[in-house]
Scaffold this motif. Structure first.
Motif, mmCIF file in Angstrom:
data_model
loop_
_atom_site.group_PDB
_atom_site.id
_atom_site.type_symbol
_atom_site.label_atom_id
_atom_site.label_comp_id
_atom_site.label_asym_id
_atom_site.label_seq_id
_atom_site.Cartn_x
_atom_site.Cartn_y
_atom_site.Cartn_z
ATOM 1 N N ARG A 143 -0.037 5.404 3.559
ATOM 2 C CA ARG A 143 -0.105 5.585 1.994
ATOM 3 C C ARG A 143 -0.502 7.006 1.992
ATOM 4 O O ARG A 143 -0.820 7.789 2.744
ATOM 5 C CB ARG A 143 -1.392 4.765 1.613
ATOM 6 C CG ARG A 143 -2.746 4.882 2.217
ATOM 7 C CD ARG A 143 -3.933 3.980 1.516
ATOM 8 N NE ARG A 143 -5.074 4.381 2.497
ATOM 9 C CZ ARG A 143 -5.971 5.278 2.112
ATOM 10 N NH1 ARG A 143 -5.724 6.070 1.218
ATOM 11 N NH2 ARG A 143 -6.958 5.265 2.911
ATOM 12 N N GLU A 188 3.952 5.514 -6.132
ATOM 13 C CA GLU A 188 4.042 5.466 -7.573
ATOM 14 C C GLU A 188 3.067 6.510 -8.282
ATOM 15 O O GLU A 188 3.251 6.887 -9.516
ATOM 16 C CB GLU A 188 3.615 4.102 -7.953
ATOM 17 C CG GLU A 188 4.679 3.189 -7.750
ATOM 18 C CD GLU A 188 5.913 3.262 -8.631
ATOM 19 O OE1 GLU A 188 6.044 3.576 -9.859
ATOM 20 O OE2 GLU A 188 7.033 3.728 -8.206
ATOM 21 N N GLU A 189 2.108 6.967 -7.285
ATOM 22 C CA GLU A 189 0.860 7.666 -7.839
ATOM 23 C C GLU A 189 1.281 9.080 -7.530
ATOM 24 O O GLU A 189 0.595 10.126 -7.628
ATOM 25 C CB GLU A 189 -0.394 7.244 -7.481
ATOM 26 C CG GLU A 189 -0.898 6.228 -7.405
ATOM 27 C CD GLU A 189 -0.788 5.607 -9.190
ATOM 28 O OE1 GLU A 189 -1.343 6.786 -9.732
ATOM 29 O OE2 GLU A 189 -0.537 4.870 -9.537
ATOM 30 N N LEU A 190 2.363 9.528 -6.928
ATOM 31 C CA LEU A 190 2.997 10.826 -6.470
ATOM 32 C C LEU A 190 2.813 11.989 -7.493
ATOM 33 O O LEU A 190 3.586 11.461 -8.760
ATOM 34 C CB LEU A 190 4.408 10.919 -5.855
ATOM 35 C CG LEU A 190 4.200 10.384 -4.430
ATOM 36 C CD1 LEU A 190 5.755 10.424 -3.838
ATOM 37 C CD2 LEU A 190 3.357 11.474 -3.453
ATOM 38 N N ASP A 191 2.429 13.139 -7.474
ATOM 39 C CA ASP A 191 2.355 14.138 -8.400
ATOM 40 C C ASP A 191 3.426 14.796 -8.207
ATOM 41 O O ASP A 191 3.825 16.130 -7.880
ATOM 42 C CB ASP A 191 1.027 14.867 -8.108
ATOM 43 C CG ASP A 191 1.126 16.127 -9.400
ATOM 44 O OD1 ASP A 191 1.815 16.171 -10.268
ATOM 45 O OD2 ASP A 191 0.681 17.246 -8.982
ATOM 46 N N TYR A 244 9.003 -4.094 -6.658
ATOM 47 C CA TYR A 244 9.530 -2.821 -6.851
ATOM 48 C C TYR A 244 11.049 -2.736 -6.977
ATOM 49 O O TYR A 244 11.508 -2.075 -6.177
ATOM 50 C CB TYR A 244 9.011 -2.172 -5.444
ATOM 51 C CG TYR A 244 7.489 -2.301 -5.206
ATOM 52 C CD1 TYR A 244 6.704 -1.466 -5.486
ATOM 53 C CD2 TYR A 244 7.006 -3.543 -4.327
ATOM 54 C CE1 TYR A 244 5.208 -1.636 -5.229
ATOM 55 C CE2 TYR A 244 5.759 -3.498 -4.052
ATOM 56 C CZ TYR A 244 4.852 -2.700 -4.647
ATOM 57 O OH TYR A 244 3.459 -2.932 -4.246
ATOM 58 N N ASP A 289 1.013 -1.253 -0.069
ATOM 59 C CA ASP A 289 -0.116 -0.095 -0.073
ATOM 60 C C ASP A 289 0.915 1.185 -0.091
ATOM 61 O O ASP A 289 0.554 2.152 -0.674
ATOM 62 C CB ASP A 289 -1.007 -0.028 1.382
ATOM 63 C CG ASP A 289 -2.103 -1.121 1.012
ATOM 64 O OD1 ASP A 289 -2.470 -1.026 -0.073
ATOM 65 O OD2 ASP A 289 -2.481 -1.347 2.322
ATOM 66 N N ASP A 326 3.069 1.527 -3.587
ATOM 67 C CA ASP A 326 1.868 1.725 -4.534
ATOM 68 C C ASP A 326 1.435 3.239 -4.444
ATOM 69 O O ASP A 326 1.522 3.832 -5.744
ATOM 70 C CB ASP A 326 0.658 0.919 -4.603
ATOM 71 C CG ASP A 326 1.234 -0.649 -4.883
ATOM 72 O OD1 ASP A 326 2.088 -0.654 -5.432
ATOM 73 O OD2 ASP A 326 0.207 -1.497 -4.424
ATOM 74 N N SER A 327 1.174 3.484 -3.459
ATOM 75 C CA SER A 327 0.674 5.182 -3.390
ATOM 76 C C SER A 327 1.736 6.131 -3.731
ATOM 77 O O SER A 327 1.806 7.062 -4.178
ATOM 78 C CB SER A 327 0.204 5.435 -2.031
ATOM 79 O OG SER A 327 1.374 5.338 -0.857
ATOM 80 N N ARG A 337 9.285 12.156 -11.649
ATOM 81 C CA ARG A 337 10.289 11.019 -11.231
ATOM 82 C C ARG A 337 11.523 11.124 -11.260
ATOM 83 O O ARG A 337 11.987 10.417 -10.476
ATOM 84 C CB ARG A 337 9.781 10.116 -12.335
ATOM 85 C CG ARG A 337 8.256 9.659 -12.729
ATOM 86 C CD ARG A 337 7.401 9.587 -11.440
ATOM 87 N NE ARG A 337 7.943 8.586 -10.611
ATOM 88 C CZ ARG A 337 7.332 8.164 -9.357
ATOM 89 N NH1 ARG A 337 6.432 9.094 -8.730
ATOM 90 N NH2 ARG A 337 7.739 7.122 -8.734
ATOM 91 N N GLU A 378 -1.426 10.770 -0.245
ATOM 92 C CA GLU A 378 -2.055 11.322 -1.457
ATOM 93 C C GLU A 378 -1.263 11.736 -2.586
ATOM 94 O O GLU A 378 -0.016 11.779 -2.263
ATOM 95 C CB GLU A 378 -2.944 12.521 -0.882
ATOM 96 C CG GLU A 378 -4.138 11.970 0.044
ATOM 97 C CD GLU A 378 -5.098 13.538 0.220
ATOM 98 O OE1 GLU A 378 -4.247 14.562 -0.054
ATOM 99 O OE2 GLU A 378 -6.042 13.343 0.642
ATOM 100 N N PRO A 379 -1.782 11.673 -3.629
ATOM 101 C CA PRO A 379 -0.784 12.057 -4.852
ATOM 102 C C PRO A 379 0.014 13.475 -4.552
ATOM 103 O O PRO A 379 1.411 13.677 -4.911
ATOM 104 C CB PRO A 379 -1.718 12.039 -5.872
ATOM 105 C CG PRO A 379 -2.865 11.264 -5.731
ATOM 106 C CD PRO A 379 -3.038 11.359 -4.317
#
Length: 518
Positions: free
Chosen positions: A96, A28-31, A58, A22, A25-26, A34, A98-99
């Motif tokens: 986890r 990976e969604e960061l705004d 990962y 969890d 994975d979260s 990279r 937030e983006p």
């Protein structure tokens, strides 16, 4: 600051295989670009296959494998040492994000203005309750989270405000500063290492603030629960003492440490047998090394204790709420004159004196109940009840036409706020003269928040806290016991006899009685 800094997200982990997916994975969604992120998981000697999971699922994550569990503090330090980025973002493995979590932290990062450390907001796993949105510290260096487990209310999250420390579970810090100060003290193992770091940052001339836009979600203490309860208590008691001994200056060291030790013993007496005594023993055994670490901290000092103490918020918050312990806290505080060291306390006990013709007072009471402990006194209650509540409250809010004006003017010990929202003026000259603040119809609820947060800015007269938090609780205990017609226990009577005359005189002056009764 030009552009976005590079950030190493460091995640200490011990047997966290159930939580890491969890968390990772979260991320990976960061705004966030990279190429400006590196992710480092420091595996604290796990035996549950955590490293294998990361390597297989990962591969972009760098794993630092330690041969044994060296604790949260040292794992974070090792990750920071291995990082190659400008900043380090520390994150618990049972989180986890937030983006916008990382961008929120970076938005508060302003090293040119001294803000090298930024705390994020931590919510529970469902995002319904607050885990961390700011912290407080008391005079013996125990600490807590403001509004802990309160329902999520955006009014409680003050973006950009200064904090005494950032929670180590979600924070950003300049890597060079973190390493320069020695990172978290590895001797702590776990608990309060972030409080100690925050104190050292402020002492060294840096600043810590909250980012209200940075949000993550926490399975609270899912990892910490693996530490046996006796060991947790030892770490909490010992680490608070270490923090105090390392960080206060020479002038304040003796009275504060003596007071803290008295209260550790008191908590031990009330919960014997107790690992709290073991905590004191470990502090004594570690004194030579501890004093070396203290010397290093003090060498970097750029701010006085007074400046740091002003950040504490609740310096007299008692850790136990039983009457004997609160009596001990008040007695020790008075004996060692700690009131002169801590002159700023947020309003922790608010009294709203109802008025039948005021439409705004009930709304204010509801708003204040999210910020502090609020008592509402309906019109028609006895004068004795009113007087007792006035003496145990550090902020009193009344309407301009209250029928109790003279009593309120005479007996209020804390900050007195009179609401003029209904367009009426204060008719009682004594009330007008005594009032610290007159709220006009244009003053909104934000004005109340400021008064709760920083009542000393509007308080007239004495520089000392008028009703310290431990005294509030003691007066409440005695009021409730008298109302229930319960006698004091043998221990409480003994403590009352032992309380110094100076303390009794101060309470008599507040309560207006010729003799305190146990």
């Amino acid at each position: 600051m030009n552009g976005l800094p590079s950030v190493a997200i460091v995640i200490p982990s011990w047997n966290g295989v159930a939580h890491l997916p969890d968390c990772l994975d979260s991320i990976e969604e960061l705004d966030y670009p990279r190429d400006r992120i590196e992710v480092v998981v420091v595996d604290n000697g796990s035996t549950d296959g955590s490293s294998a999971l990361i390597e297989e699922s990962y591969p972009q994550v760098h794993v630092v494998a330690l041969d044994e569990n060296r604790g949260f503090a040292e794992a974070c330090n090792e990750g920071a040492r291995r990082a190659t980025s400008e900043c380090v973002a520390l994150l618990n493995n049972d989180m986890r994000v937030e983006p916008g979590w990382l961008r929120g932290l970076v938005a508060g990062y302003e090293p040119d203005a001294g803000y090298v450390c930024v705390a994020g907001v931590i919510l529970d796993w469902d995002g319904e309750r607050i885990d961390f949105a700011g912290g407080w510290v008391n005079f013996h260096a125990a600490a807590g989270n403001e509004h802990f487990h309160a329902p999520l209310n955006e009014a409680l999250i003050e973006d950009g405000r200064d904090l005494p420390f950032a929670c180590g579970g979600s924070m950003l810090i300049a890597q060079d500063v973190f390493l320069e100060l020695g990172g978290f003290d590895p001797a702590y193992f776990a608990f309060y290492e972030d409080v100690d770091l925050g104190w050292r940052l402020w002492l060294a001339g840096y600043k810590v603030r909250l980012s209200g836009a940075s949000r993550c979600f926490h399975r609270h203490h899912s990892t910490g629960a693996s530490i046996p309860s006796d060991r947790q208590m030892l770490l909490l008691e010992r680490n608070a003492l270490w923090t105090l001994i390392k960080n206060v200056d020479d002038e304040n060291l003796a009275p504060l440490v003596a007071s803290a030790l008295f209260l550790v013993v008191m908590r031990g007496v009330l919960a014997s047998p107790s690992p709290r005594f073991d905590a004191v023993a470990e502090v004594v055994a570690d004194l030579p090394q501890l004093l070396e670490r203290r010397s290093d901290v003090q060498r970097r000092r750029k701010r006085s204790d007074t400046e740091i103490f002003e950040l504490f918020g609740r310096p007299f918050a008692p850790l136990l709420e039983t009457e004997p312990y609160v009596e001990a806290s008040v007695a020790v505080r008075t004996l060692f004159g700690l009131d002169r060291l801590f002159t700023r306390q947020r309003a922790t006990r608010v009294l709203v004196v109802g008025s039948g013709d005021s439409a705004r007072l009930p709304e204010m009471a509801r708003f204040l109940s999210d910020l502090s402990d609020v008592a509402v006194l309906a019109p028609g209650r006895s004068a004795d009840v009113l007087e007792e509540l006035l003496t145990e409250s550090d902020l009193v809010l009344v309407g301009a036409t209250t029928p109790h004006a003279r009593t309120i003017a005479e007996k209020t010990a804390g900050l007195l706020v009179v609401d003029l929202a209904d367009g009426t003026d204060v008719e009682c000259p004594e009330l007008r003269q005594r009032a610290d603040v007159l709220l006009s119809p244009e003053d909104g609820l934000q004005a109340l928040r400021d008064l709760v947060r920083e009542p000393w800015r509007r308080r007239r007269g004495t520089a000392e806290v008028p009703v310290p938090e431990d005294l509030q609780q003691l007066l409440r205990h005695r009021r409730e016991r008298r109302a229930a017609n319960r006698p004091a226990g043998r221990f409480a009577r003994a403590m009352s006899r032992a309380i110094p005359t100076r303390f009794e005189d101060s309470v008599r002056r507040l309560v207006g009685r010729s003799r305190l009764t146990a």
